[in-house]
Write a protein that holds these residues in place. Structure first.
Motif, PDB file in Angstrom:
ATOM      1  N   UNK A  74     -26.801 -34.957 -68.171  1.00  0.00           N
ATOM      2  CA  UNK A  74     -27.866 -33.967 -68.262  1.00  0.00           C
ATOM      3  C   UNK A  74     -27.363 -32.754 -69.037  1.00  0.00           C
ATOM      4  N   UNK A  75     -28.020 -32.399 -70.127  1.00  0.00           N
ATOM      5  CA  UNK A  75     -27.602 -31.208 -70.859  1.00  0.00           C
ATOM      6  C   UNK A  75     -27.942 -29.939 -70.083  1.00  0.00           C
ATOM      7  N   UNK A  76     -27.232 -28.879 -70.395  1.00  0.00           N
ATOM      8  CA  UNK A  76     -27.596 -27.574 -69.839  1.00  0.00           C
ATOM      9  C   UNK A  76     -28.894 -27.123 -70.490  1.00  0.00           C
ATOM     10  N   UNK A  77     -29.884 -26.801 -69.693  1.00  0.00           N
ATOM     11  CA  UNK A  77     -31.188 -26.394 -70.212  1.00  0.00           C
ATOM     12  C   UNK A  77     -31.389 -24.909 -69.920  1.00  0.00           C
ATOM     13  N   UNK A  78     -31.622 -24.152 -70.974  1.00  0.00           N
ATOM     14  CA  UNK A  78     -31.789 -22.708 -70.869  1.00  0.00           C
ATOM     15  C   UNK A  78     -33.185 -22.348 -71.341  1.00  0.00           C
ATOM     16  N   UNK A  79     -33.876 -21.489 -70.607  1.00  0.00           N
ATOM     17  CA  UNK A  79     -35.191 -21.016 -71.026  1.00  0.00           C
ATOM     18  C   UNK A  79     -35.049 -19.613 -71.614  1.00  0.00           C
ATOM     19  N   UNK A  80     -35.671 -19.400 -72.746  1.00  0.00           N
ATOM     20  CA  UNK A  80     -35.504 -18.142 -73.465  1.00  0.00           C
ATOM     21  C   UNK A  80     -36.845 -17.695 -74.027  1.00  0.00           C
TER      22      UNK A  80
ATOM     23  N   UNK B 126     -29.580 -38.099 -75.604  1.00  0.00           N
ATOM     24  CA  UNK B 126     -29.429 -37.383 -74.324  1.00  0.00           C
ATOM     25  C   UNK B 126     -28.076 -36.710 -74.131  1.00  0.00           C
ATOM     26  N   UNK B 127     -27.130 -36.877 -75.076  1.00  0.00           N
ATOM     27  CA  UNK B 127     -25.777 -36.376 -74.843  1.00  0.00           C
ATOM     28  C   UNK B 127     -25.518 -34.997 -75.444  1.00  0.00           C
ATOM     29  N   UNK B 128     -26.570 -34.283 -75.826  1.00  0.00           N
ATOM     30  CA  UNK B 128     -26.352 -32.916 -76.323  1.00  0.00           C
ATOM     31  C   UNK B 128     -25.809 -32.064 -75.178  1.00  0.00           C
ATOM     32  N   UNK B 129     -25.008 -31.070 -75.529  1.00  0.00           N
ATOM     33  CA  UNK B 129     -24.403 -30.253 -74.483  1.00  0.00           C
ATOM     34  C   UNK B 129     -25.356 -29.202 -73.937  1.00  0.00           C
ATOM     35  N   UNK B 130     -26.287 -28.721 -74.786  1.00  0.00           N
ATOM     36  CA  UNK B 130     -27.231 -27.719 -74.292  1.00  0.00           C
ATOM     37  C   UNK B 130     -28.536 -27.797 -75.075  1.00  0.00           C
TER      38      UNK B 130
ATOM     39  N   UNK C   1     -42.433 -26.866 -69.662  1.00  0.00           N
ATOM     40  CA  UNK C   1     -41.503 -27.683 -70.444  1.00  0.00           C
ATOM     41  C   UNK C   1     -40.285 -28.063 -69.612  1.00  0.00           C
ATOM     42  N   UNK C   2     -39.723 -27.075 -68.902  1.00  0.00           N
ATOM     43  CA  UNK C   2     -38.552 -27.355 -68.059  1.00  0.00           C
ATOM     44  C   UNK C   2     -38.874 -28.385 -66.985  1.00  0.00           C
ATOM     45  N   UNK C   3     -40.024 -28.248 -66.338  1.00  0.00           N
ATOM     46  CA  UNK C   3     -40.417 -29.191 -65.293  1.00  0.00           C
ATOM     47  C   UNK C   3     -40.633 -30.583 -65.874  1.00  0.00           C
ATOM     48  N   UNK C   4     -41.281 -30.672 -67.033  1.00  0.00           N
ATOM     49  CA  UNK C   4     -41.529 -31.975 -67.659  1.00  0.00           C
ATOM     50  C   UNK C   4     -40.209 -32.669 -67.986  1.00  0.00           C
ATOM     51  N   UNK C   5     -39.279 -31.933 -68.559  1.00  0.00           N
ATOM     52  CA  UNK C   5     -38.002 -32.529 -68.943  1.00  0.00           C
ATOM     53  C   UNK C   5     -37.203 -32.935 -67.703  1.00  0.00           C
ATOM     54  N   UNK C   6     -37.164 -32.082 -66.684  1.00  0.00           N
ATOM     55  CA  UNK C   6     -36.434 -32.405 -65.457  1.00  0.00           C
ATOM     56  C   UNK C   6     -36.993 -33.673 -64.812  1.00  0.00           C
ATOM     57  N   UNK C   7     -38.318 -33.783 -64.798  1.00  0.00           N
ATOM     58  CA  UNK C   7     -38.958 -34.942 -64.165  1.00  0.00           C
ATOM     59  C   UNK C   7     -38.689 -36.223 -64.933  1.00  0.00           C
ATOM     60  N   UNK C   8     -38.826 -36.159 -66.249  1.00  0.00           N
ATOM     61  CA  UNK C   8     -38.693 -37.361 -67.067  1.00  0.00           C
ATOM     62  C   UNK C   8     -37.252 -37.852 -67.178  1.00  0.00           C
ATOM     63  N   UNK C   9     -36.288 -36.953 -67.044  1.00  0.00           N
ATOM     64  CA  UNK C   9     -34.891 -37.330 -67.263  1.00  0.00           C
ATOM     65  C   UNK C   9     -34.101 -37.458 -65.969  1.00  0.00           C
ATOM     66  N   UNK C  10     -34.788 -37.592 -64.845  1.00  0.00           N
ATOM     67  CA  UNK C  10     -34.099 -37.695 -63.558  1.00  0.00           C
ATOM     68  C   UNK C  10     -33.161 -38.887 -63.499  1.00  0.00           C
ATOM     69  N   UNK C  11     -33.487 -39.951 -64.236  1.00  0.00           N
ATOM     70  CA  UNK C  11     -32.742 -41.197 -64.092  1.00  0.00           C
ATOM     71  C   UNK C  11     -31.484 -41.271 -64.950  1.00  0.00           C
TER      72      UNK C  11
END
Length: 232
Positions: free
Chosen positions: A106-112, A74-78, A92-102
């Motif tokens: 939190x890495x920077x998540x970029x959609x491309x 979980x410690x990646x920067x992006x 994908x963004x919603x799934x990751x945000x939901x699962x990693x709330x705890x």
């Protein structure tokens, strides 16, 4: 459009529908979960949160591979999510945000959005960073990605090799050149077999190319971009 497409397990279905894809992928391809697990086991460990470590998920789909990776490291920067479908990117963004709330980090998540063309060497165009300045990447995960990008159409062996070569060369160029850039591929044999793909990776400059898992037509392979100091 008929619901009977769901009954045919030989290839038909509603693959372009993101919700259907997410629901049926593991059912249609029972080895997918095992494949992703082996991909994560094959990844080099990410450094501490104080270090910059950029990861890209090519053809991320609904985020299965990214989520498994972030649970392990979980410690990646992006993390850059790359897909041809805006709808799947949002899933994908919603799934990751939901699962990693705890988790606290939190890495920077970029959609491309993926733009790709593998028709010829002159027209090659693969943009992994259209909306991101985070490349080059230390790790590219390619889960069920390469055969989709290369295409499903019938073509000669030589044409298939050309398309894969273009793709591997472009992925190679999007990895860091300090010796830490890795490509981890989980896929099934498309228009080119696993050993042919590994050979092409080596021809494109990858080192430490190996197969770490194979079952039926599914496999996990990987390689590393050699660092500049290793070439001196």
């Amino acid at each position: 459009m008929s619901w009977l497409n769901n009954l045919d397990r030989t290839g038909s279905g509603f693959w372009l529908n993101s919700q259907w894809y997410d629901l049926h992928l593991s059912r249609r391809m029972p080895l997918v979960n095992k494949m992703i697990e082996e991909m994560i086991y094959a990844c080099p460990p990410s450094p501490s949160s104080a270090s910059i470590y950029r990861v890209a998920d090519l053809c991320c789909g609904s985020g299965m591979a990214s989520l498994c990776y972030l649970k392990a490291y979980p410690t990646v920067s992006s993390l850059t999510l790359i897909d041809q479908s805006e709808e799947r990117l949002n899933m994908a963004k919603k799934r990751i945000d939901t699962q990693l709330e705890s988790i606290s980090w939190r890495p920077e998540i970029v959609m491309c959005e993926l733009q790709v063309k593998c028709d010829s060497q002159d027209d090659a165009n693969l943009k992994l960073n259209e909306s991101s300045s985070l490349h080059p990447y230390h790790l590219i995960l390619a889960s069920l990605a390469l055969h989709v990008i290369v295409g499903h159409g019938k073509r000669s062996l030589e044409e298939s090799k050309l398309r894969y070569r273009i793709l591997f060369e472009l992925l190679f160029r999007n990895l860091t050149d300090d010796g830490s850039g890795h490509l981890i591929v989980g896929d099934h044999s498309g228009s080119l077999g696993m050993f042919e793909q590994m050979k092409l990776m080596e021809e494109c400059g990858f080192v430490d190319v190996e197969c770490v898992w194979r079952e039926r037509d599914m496999f996990v392979i990987g390689g590393r971009r050699r660092g500049k100091e290793e070439m001196s």
